[in-house]
Write an enzyme that holds these catalytic residues in place. Structure first.
Site, short mmCIF file in Angstrom:
data_model
loop_
_atom_site.label_atom_id
_atom_site.label_comp_id
_atom_site.label_asym_id
_atom_site.label_seq_id
_atom_site.Cartn_x
_atom_site.Cartn_y
_atom_site.Cartn_z
N GLU A 37 -17.61 -14.64 -33.55
CA GLU A 37 -16.69 -14.93 -34.66
C GLU A 37 -17.32 -14.58 -35.99
OE1 GLU A 37 -13.37 -15.07 -34.18
OE2 GLU A 37 -13.69 -16.81 -32.90
N ALA A 126 -1.87 -19.63 -36.78
CA ALA A 126 -2.67 -20.48 -35.90
C ALA A 126 -3.94 -19.77 -35.44
CB ALA A 126 -1.85 -20.90 -34.68
N LEU A 128 -4.10 -16.93 -33.78
CA LEU A 128 -3.93 -16.21 -32.51
C LEU A 128 -3.36 -14.82 -32.76
CD1 LEU A 128 -2.54 -19.15 -30.32
CD2 LEU A 128 -4.90 -18.36 -30.51
N SER A 129 -3.51 -14.35 -34.01
CA SER A 129 -3.17 -12.97 -34.38
C SER A 129 -1.69 -12.64 -34.32
CB SER A 129 -3.94 -11.97 -33.52
OG SER A 129 -5.28 -12.02 -33.86
N GLU A 163 -3.13 -4.34 -43.01
CA GLU A 163 -3.46 -5.75 -43.32
C GLU A 163 -4.37 -5.82 -44.54
OE1 GLU A 163 -3.00 -8.41 -40.56
OE2 GLU A 163 -3.76 -9.99 -41.84
N ASP A 175 -8.78 -8.10 -34.34
CA ASP A 175 -7.46 -8.56 -33.90
C ASP A 175 -6.58 -7.40 -33.47
OD1 ASP A 175 -8.55 -10.89 -34.74
OD2 ASP A 175 -7.24 -11.15 -36.49
C1 GLA Z 1 -9.68 -13.16 -38.35
C2 GLA Z 1 -9.80 -11.68 -38.72
C3 GLA Z 1 -10.72 -10.96 -37.74
C4 GLA Z 1 -12.05 -11.69 -37.57
C5 GLA Z 1 -11.82 -13.19 -37.33
C6 GLA Z 1 -13.11 -13.96 -37.35
O1 GLA Z 1 -9.02 -13.30 -37.14
O2 GLA Z 1 -8.53 -11.07 -38.73
O3 GLA Z 1 -10.92 -9.63 -38.18
O4 GLA Z 1 -12.88 -11.48 -38.67
O5 GLA Z 1 -10.95 -13.76 -38.28
O6 GLA Z 1 -13.93 -13.60 -36.30
#
Ligand code: GLA
Length: 388
Positions: A37, A126, A128-129, A163, A175
């Site tokens: 992370e 949340a 979860l992208s 983004e 993501d």
């Molecule tokens: C978000 C960002 C990712 C990554 C995570 C942390 O999800 O979109 O690119 O940096 O945080 O690991």
């Protein structure tokens, strides 16, 4: 959790009419990161999986000069004129698709006039992208509709650019990559510097993944996220005065002494320490999964959270309550925050026979301690973005 798309076409025709003109359906998943992370924008390792829930896009060309966008998740239609470049609309969800359409335009691939209807079941904000999922479903749809033949890697990069430049969130590539390249029952072992990747089968035996949503309202996530990025850049600059590096992931735990010697600010030092140790944990976790050592994988997930809490400081009371209370429950092999942090979700590996108890007891404790109600998801690992 699966979006009910049985009425999607009916809704599409209700909105846009012309029942003789069939729309096409595209899908893109959400993602959960098992470990690694805040390493992606530092050129490090991540280990995410695509989920088996996500975003659907039903779309067709139209004869107007407009791109009409509706979503079953957000009220109201947004219409933009087909153009050579596009402008963001403050706070609108449509910045995700339009940001991607804008990236296509920048490559000289103009968008056709279109009617688009989105729906999905990734909870927004949340961690979860949900945003990468909307970006990538738009990218695969644009690619198909315009016959551009872009490969997934190209589209992943375009999603990230949308983004960064259009939405204003300075995210790394994890993501969009996970959502684009996801594979059923596999995690993606990705080096975010070289973009080399391998699929790793996720075989948890009699244990399962549980995602828990803090349901904490999204607050300063984006600004705090961008602040962490700058702190890491500062660390690179300070270290580079002594030993030139491109990013923190060029260093390993053997180089941790450099932080004490070259970084006077204790906060910047802690941020760099997290990134370097997290890369080590991620590589060890990938190996642990390969060796079927799920206990070790769980232990590394726990250590990852501790580092994100103490050194990177991106957790907060809600995530910490879920993680530290969760660890007291039987059958919990490992549990950590996933995604950007400051709220959002945790990911846990729990023995299947204890899953119900985990959900019940952790839910109760979480509400008692925070006044919030957590949601629990039992996700499968699914495939990446595609036409249906
Ligand atoms: C978000 C960002 C990712 C990554 C995570 C942390 O999800 O979109 O690119 O940096 O945080 O690991």
């Amino acid at each position: 959790m699966k979006a009910d798309i049985s009425n999607l076409k009916e809704e599409f025709f209700r909105l846009y009419g012309d029942r003789d003109n069939e729309p096409v359906l595209f899908y893109s998943p959400g993602r959960v990161n098992l470990i690694g992370e805040h390493t992606d924008y530092n050129g490090g390792y991540v280990f995410p999986c695509a989920l088996d829930f996500g975003t659907y896009l039903m779309v067709r060309r139209s004869s107007s000069q407009e791109i009409r966008m509706n979503s079953l998740n957000f009220p109201g239609e947004v219409t933009v004129q087909v153009a050579l470049n596009y402008m963001p609309i403050p706070k609108s969800w449509t910045n995700y698709p339009v940001g991607v359409i804008n990236e296509f335009a920048r490559k000289g691939i103009g968008a056709p006039a279109m009617e688009m209807l989105f729906t999905g079941d990734i909870p927004n904000g949340a961690g979860l992208s949900s945003s990468a999922s909307i970006e990538m479903v738009t990218a695969v749809a644009m690619n198909e509709l315009t016959g551009s033949g872009l490969d997934m890697m190209e589209m992943v990069k375009m999603g990230q650019k949308a983004e960064n430049g259009f939405v204003g969130m300075n995210c790394g590539i994890m993501d969009q990559f996970a959502v684009g390249f996801g594979r059923k029952d596999h995690a993606i072992n990705l080096n975010c510097d070289s973009l080399d990747f391998r699929y790793a089968p996720v075989n948890l035996g009699d244990r399962r993944l549980i995602i828990t949503n803090t349901n904490k309202r999204r607050g300063l996530t984006d600004s705090k996220y961008n602040e962490r990025r700058s702190e890491c850049e500062k660390a690179v600059e300070l270290i580079s005065a002594h030993r030139p590096i491109r990013n923190l992931s060029e260093l390993t735990v053997n180089d941790l002494w450099m932080l004490d010697s070259y970084i006077p600010d204790p906060v910047v030092r802690k941020r760099a320490k997290h990134v370097i140790t997290e890369n080590g944990r991620t590589l060890a976790a990938i190996k642990a999964l390969e060796n079927n050592d799920i206990e070790l994988l769980g232990k590394l997930m726990n250590e990852s959270h501790d580092s994100l809490c103490k050194d990177y400081e991106v957790t907060g009371a809600e995530l910490d309550t879920l993680v530290y209370e969760g660890r007291k429950l039987p059958g919990v092999v490992g549990t950590r925050m996933t995604g950007a942090g400051f709220g959002g979700c945790t990911v846990s590996i729990v023995e299947s026979k204890h899953a119900d108890e985990f959900i019940r007891k952790l839910g109760e404790t979480y509400t008692a301690k925070t006044g919030l109600v957590a949601d629990f998801y039992l996700p499968g690992i699914g495939d990446g973005a595609r036409m249906i």
